[in-house]
Each structure stands twice: as structure tokens, then as C-alpha cells.
Design a protein around this motif. Structure first.
Motif, mmCIF file in Angstrom:
data_model
loop_
_atom_site.group_PDB
_atom_site.id
_atom_site.type_symbol
_atom_site.label_atom_id
_atom_site.label_comp_id
_atom_site.label_asym_id
_atom_site.label_seq_id
_atom_site.Cartn_x
_atom_site.Cartn_y
_atom_site.Cartn_z
ATOM 1 N N PRO A 1 0.822 -1.214 0.000
ATOM 2 C CA PRO A 1 0.000 0.000 0.000
ATOM 3 C C PRO A 1 0.856 1.264 0.000
ATOM 4 O O PRO A 1 1.965 1.281 0.540
ATOM 5 N N THR A 2 0.351 2.307 -0.628
ATOM 6 C CA THR A 2 1.003 3.617 -0.636
ATOM 7 C C THR A 2 -0.053 4.682 -0.376
ATOM 8 O O THR A 2 -1.248 4.463 -0.593
ATOM 9 N N GLN A 3 0.398 5.848 0.071
ATOM 10 C CA GLN A 3 -0.538 6.936 0.321
ATOM 11 C C GLN A 3 -1.074 7.521 -0.979
ATOM 12 O O GLN A 3 -2.216 7.966 -1.046
ATOM 13 N N ASP A 4 -0.258 7.512 -2.006
ATOM 14 C CA ASP A 4 -0.645 8.064 -3.303
ATOM 15 C C ASP A 4 -1.024 6.922 -4.239
ATOM 16 O O ASP A 4 -0.240 5.991 -4.464
ATOM 17 N N VAL A 5 -2.230 6.971 -4.793
ATOM 18 C CA VAL A 5 -2.700 5.926 -5.699
ATOM 19 C C VAL A 5 -1.788 5.810 -6.916
ATOM 20 O O VAL A 5 -1.545 4.708 -7.430
ATOM 21 N N LYS A 6 -1.242 6.932 -7.381
ATOM 22 C CA LYS A 6 -0.356 6.902 -8.545
ATOM 23 C C LYS A 6 0.898 6.089 -8.256
ATOM 24 O O LYS A 6 1.400 5.367 -9.118
ATOM 25 N N ASP A 7 1.424 6.210 -7.019
ATOM 26 C CA ASP A 7 2.608 5.432 -6.651
ATOM 27 C C ASP A 7 2.290 3.939 -6.644
ATOM 28 O O ASP A 7 3.131 3.114 -7.020
ATOM 29 N N MET A 8 1.083 3.590 -6.207
ATOM 30 C CA MET A 8 0.688 2.184 -6.191
ATOM 31 C C MET A 8 0.620 1.638 -7.610
ATOM 32 O O MET A 8 1.045 0.513 -7.881
ATOM 33 N N ARG A 9 0.124 2.440 -8.536
ATOM 34 C CA ARG A 9 0.017 1.998 -9.922
ATOM 35 C C ARG A 9 1.383 1.853 -10.576
ATOM 36 O O ARG A 9 1.554 1.047 -11.493
ATOM 37 N N ARG A 10 2.371 2.643 -10.098
ATOM 38 C CA ARG A 10 3.703 2.592 -10.696
ATOM 39 C C ARG A 10 4.616 1.577 -10.013
ATOM 40 O O ARG A 10 5.754 1.385 -10.444
ATOM 41 N N ALA A 11 4.138 0.941 -8.940
ATOM 42 C CA ALA A 11 4.982 0.011 -8.182
ATOM 43 C C ALA A 11 5.522 -1.092 -9.086
ATOM 44 O O ALA A 11 4.801 -1.660 -9.910
ATOM 45 N N THR A 12 6.822 -1.383 -8.941
ATOM 46 C CA THR A 12 7.455 -2.411 -9.774
ATOM 47 C C THR A 12 7.355 -3.802 -9.160
ATOM 48 O O THR A 12 7.517 -4.803 -9.856
ATOM 49 N N GLU A 13 7.111 -3.876 -7.852
ATOM 50 C CA GLU A 13 6.994 -5.177 -7.185
ATOM 51 C C GLU A 13 5.526 -5.496 -6.936
ATOM 52 O O GLU A 13 4.791 -4.689 -6.364
ATOM 53 N N SER A 14 5.109 -6.659 -7.368
ATOM 54 C CA SER A 14 3.721 -7.072 -7.156
ATOM 55 C C SER A 14 3.665 -8.590 -7.061
ATOM 56 O O SER A 14 4.637 -9.289 -7.379
ATOM 57 N N TRP A 15 2.515 -9.096 -6.624
ATOM 58 C CA TRP A 15 2.338 -10.534 -6.443
ATOM 59 C C TRP A 15 0.997 -10.947 -7.039
ATOM 60 O O TRP A 15 -0.039 -10.355 -6.738
ATOM 61 N N TRP A 16 1.036 -11.970 -7.899
ATOM 62 C CA TRP A 16 -0.174 -12.460 -8.554
ATOM 63 C C TRP A 16 -0.688 -13.715 -7.860
ATOM 64 O O TRP A 16 0.083 -14.519 -7.346
ATOM 65 N N GLY A 17 -1.998 -13.863 -7.884
ATOM 66 C CA GLY A 17 -2.626 -15.066 -7.355
ATOM 67 C C GLY A 17 -3.741 -15.519 -8.277
ATOM 68 O O GLY A 17 -4.376 -14.697 -8.954
ATOM 69 N N VAL A 18 -3.985 -16.823 -8.302
ATOM 70 C CA VAL A 18 -5.026 -17.405 -9.157
ATOM 71 C C VAL A 18 -5.940 -18.272 -8.301
ATOM 72 O O VAL A 18 -5.471 -19.018 -7.435
ATOM 73 N N GLY A 19 -7.240 -18.156 -8.537
ATOM 74 C CA GLY A 19 -8.204 -18.978 -7.812
ATOM 75 C C GLY A 19 -9.264 -19.522 -8.746
ATOM 76 O O GLY A 19 -9.710 -18.820 -9.660
ATOM 77 N N VAL A 20 -9.666 -20.765 -8.531
ATOM 78 C CA VAL A 20 -10.713 -21.399 -9.349
ATOM 79 C C VAL A 20 -11.733 -22.023 -8.410
ATOM 80 O O VAL A 20 -11.379 -22.742 -7.473
ATOM 81 N N ASP A 21 -13.012 -21.745 -8.658
ATOM 82 C CA ASP A 21 -14.069 -22.294 -7.810
ATOM 83 C C ASP A 21 -15.392 -22.216 -8.574
ATOM 84 O O ASP A 21 -15.555 -21.380 -9.468
ATOM 85 N N ALA A 22 -16.328 -23.087 -8.189
ATOM 86 C CA ALA A 22 -17.655 -23.039 -8.805
ATOM 87 C C ALA A 22 -18.388 -21.755 -8.430
ATOM 88 O O ALA A 22 -19.266 -21.293 -9.158
ATOM 89 N N ASP A 23 -18.029 -21.168 -7.289
ATOM 90 C CA ASP A 23 -18.626 -19.914 -6.832
ATOM 91 C C ASP A 23 -17.686 -18.768 -7.171
ATOM 92 O O ASP A 23 -16.505 -18.794 -6.810
ATOM 93 N N ILE A 24 -18.195 -17.741 -7.842
ATOM 94 C CA ILE A 24 -17.323 -16.669 -8.326
ATOM 95 C C ILE A 24 -16.706 -15.874 -7.181
ATOM 96 O O ILE A 24 -15.545 -15.456 -7.251
ATOM 97 N N ALA A 25 -17.457 -15.669 -6.092
ATOM 98 C CA ALA A 25 -16.899 -14.938 -4.953
ATOM 99 C C ALA A 25 -15.772 -15.734 -4.304
ATOM 100 O O ALA A 25 -14.712 -15.191 -3.973
ATOM 101 N N ALA A 26 -15.990 -17.048 -4.132
ATOM 102 C CA ALA A 26 -14.959 -17.902 -3.542
ATOM 103 C C ALA A 26 -13.725 -17.957 -4.429
ATOM 104 O O ALA A 26 -12.592 -18.007 -3.943
ATOM 105 N N SER A 27 -13.937 -17.917 -5.743
ATOM 106 C CA SER A 27 -12.816 -17.906 -6.681
ATOM 107 C C SER A 27 -11.934 -16.687 -6.449
ATOM 108 O O SER A 27 -10.698 -16.781 -6.410
ATOM 109 N N GLY A 28 -12.554 -15.520 -6.275
ATOM 110 C CA GLY A 28 -11.791 -14.300 -6.018
ATOM 111 C C GLY A 28 -11.053 -14.347 -4.695
ATOM 112 O O GLY A 28 -9.900 -13.916 -4.594
#
Length: 315
Positions: free
Chosen positions: A69-96
Motif C-alpha cells: 500500500p502507498t498513500q498516493d494511488v499513482k505510486d501504487m500503480r507505478r509500483a514495480t513489485e507485485s504478487w499475482w494469485g489465481v483462484g478457481v471455484d464453482a462460486d465466483i466470490a470464492a474464486s476471487g
């Protein structure tokens, strides 16, 4: 935008943590819960989803990107470090939600998490989530939010009287408060045998069987929308006053051939003439989900100060 809440149990290493959070949606609510209970502070930068398959076999696939998290939304969008996750489920909310946890696991790596404090004492400053987590780790019971609040008040009163409560004493206090697996007063209200059947076109259900009601063997036959409402109808034909189900919840404990159903019933009781009103919880487990629910109803009846009608079936 309406607020959303997350209220669930998270598995952290070998322990379970009861967690709750609020946000603009289920994903932000889960992130709020992680921030509050585990000191994991991450923000959502991107989310996308699509369907896999069609018809009854369709599943939702969700992809989540988290950043610090950053105080400025623009800094968050420019961040070079990030982490991806994937989820699969019959329920769309549970998938997220699964995708969020997948990304969180990537982000924390081997980082040490805050101590869960499951073996230390509990006092008047202990949080509701800490107490609920102790119950789920010891007994496997994922308490509904209202029951968590009810037991939290019990612990607060006990802690004010005795100071600190040990982990073992906390579990004993829970068992004694709600009669869970203590067999207290089972000679008053209990399920002996039962048969449940749907009535077809009428849309109702019929419950018949042998029960103990205020210590007396009773063969009951009652109808309702389901087995629990039929059991309540049978109780109300034999009790002074009236009981109704205010809340019902259930979940499974264990896996495979060892799985059990845990049921929670909150009764609202009102004496004839409205002279006395009170609420009481019943908790039970069984390998059969219907039996678990009926046992919880009888457990709630044992906790309520109600009197059996003097004459069988008389109003």
C-alpha cells in the motif's frame, strides 16, 4: 458503493484463525481481515475473471495482483513489485477470495506471522476473534458471529471476576456455558429415534420419532417446512410459552469418512403472557446432518427455562 464484509476462518500454518473485515467488496473485506488479524497489509491493483466450461460444470477463474500500500494511488500503480494469485471455484466470490490468498502466500513467502497466542491466558482485553480462534482450533467449531458475541460476553464477565483465564479453562467454560458434549440435563430433552420425510406436493415435511421432553418419553409427529421447524412445532405443543428459531447455522468438521456436521441453533423463548423472554444457544454434532440439527434444537431447549405442559398436547 455498498459495503461488504468477510467473516470466516483462515488456515494459517497448522492453526485456524477466525477473522472478519469490511471493505467495498469481498476481496477488499478479506484484505482488511488479513490486515487486522495477521498484520498483512496489501492492496489490490488488478482483478480479472472468466468462466471455465459451461452449464452445471462451469467454474470461475480469478486473477488478482496485489502490491504494497502507498498513500498516493499513482505510486501504487507505478509500483514495480507485485504478487499475482489465481483462484478457481464453482462460486465466483470464492474464486476471487482464493486468488487473494494465493497472491498473499506469494507475498509473505517465509515471513514470520504474528503469534496466534492459542496457549496463553485470556483476559478482559482479549478480542472476540482471539477467543473464536481458540474454539475452532480446540473443538473444530466455527461459531456463527452472534454466538461469538454471546460467548465473548461470557468470557468478559469471567475474566473480570477471576482475572486471566487459561486456554484449558476457556474451553471448559465454553462447554459448560452451552452444554456442549457435557451431557448435562440430557434426561430432560433429547433425541432418541426419528424419521423425516418430505410430503411431496404440499411442500411440507413430517417428523416422527421418540424424544425425551422434560424427562418424559414422548412419541411425536409434527409437520413443518423442514425437520427443525417440525421439531419446534412439537415442542410448542408441549411447552408453557413459545420457542422459535432466531438463527441456524451449520458446517462440516473433518474430511472423508470422518466428516461430521456441526449445527448451531439460537432459540428465542417467550413465556405465556410475555412475562419472560430469553435467548439460548444449542450446539451439536453428528455424522448425519439432520440428526445434528435436531440435537442442537434439543440442546437449545435444555438451555431454555421452559416448562412442559402438564397435559400431553393440551393448549
Amino acid at each position: 458503493m455498498s459495503a461488504a464484509s468477510f467473516d470466516g476462518t483462515l488456515s494459517v500454518d497448522v492453526c485456524c484463525v477466525s477473522s472478519a473485515g469490511m471493505g467495498n467488496g469481498p476481496l477488499s473485506a478479506l484484505l482488511d481481515a488479513l490486515r487486522t488479524h495477521l498484520d498483512i497489509d496489501l492492496s489490490l491493483r488488478e482483478y480479472t475473471e472468466h468462466a471455465i466450461g459451461t452449464g452445471q460444470d462451469a467454474k470461475a477463474a480469478s486473477y488478482v495482483e496485489l502490491v504494497a500500500p502507498t498513500q498516493d494511488v499513482k505510486d501504487m500503480r507505478r509500483a514495480t513489485e507485485s504478487w499475482w494469485g489465481v483462484g478457481v471455484d464453482a462460486d465466483i466470490a470464492a474464486s476471487g477470495l482464493r486468488a487473494v490468498l494465493s497472491a498473499v502466500n506469494s507475498a509473505i513467502g517465509d515471513r514470520a506471522l504474528p503469534e496466534l497466542k492459542l496457549s496463553v491466558g485470556f483476559n478482559a482485553k482479549s478480542g472476540q476473534a482471539d477467543i473464536a480462534s481458540a474454539i475452532v482450533n480446540s473443538l473444530g467449531l466455527e461459531l456463527p458471529r452472534r454466538l461469538q458475541a454471546s460467548f465473548f460476553e461470557v468470557v468478559q464477565r469471567a475474566a473480570r471476576d477471576s482475572g486471566e483465564i487459561s486456554y484449558t479453562d476457556l474451553i471448559t467454560l465454553f462447554r459448560e456455558t452451552y452444554g456442549y458434549e457435557t451431557h448435562d440435563n440430557e434426561d430432560r430433552f433429547a433425541v432418541k429415534t426419528f424419521k423425516f420425510e418430505n410430503l411431496g406436493g404440499s411442500g411440507g415435511s413430517k417428523l416422527s420419532g421418540d424424544f425425551l421432553i422434560n424427562g418424559k418419553p414422548e412419541h411425536i409427529e409434527a409437520q413443518g417446512n423442514g425437520p427443525l421447524s417440525a421439531a419446534v412445532a412439537a415442542l410448542n405443543s408441549r411447552l408453557e410459552g413459545k420457542v422459535s428459531i432466531r438463527e441456524y447455522a451449520e458446517h462440516s468438521i473433518g474430511e472423508g469418512s470422518e466428516v461430521k456436521a456441526a449445527s448451531y441453533v439460537e432459540f428465542a423463548y417467550e413465556a405465556d403472557g410475555g412475562a419472560k423472554k430469553l435467548n439460548a444457544w444449542g450446539i451439536a454434532t453428528d455424522t448425519d446432518i439432520t440428526a445434528s440439527g435436531l440435537k442442537a434444537v434439543m440442546c437449545a431447549a435444555r438451555r431454555v427455562d421452559c416448562v412442559v405442559r402438564q397435559i400431553f398436547g393440551e393448549k
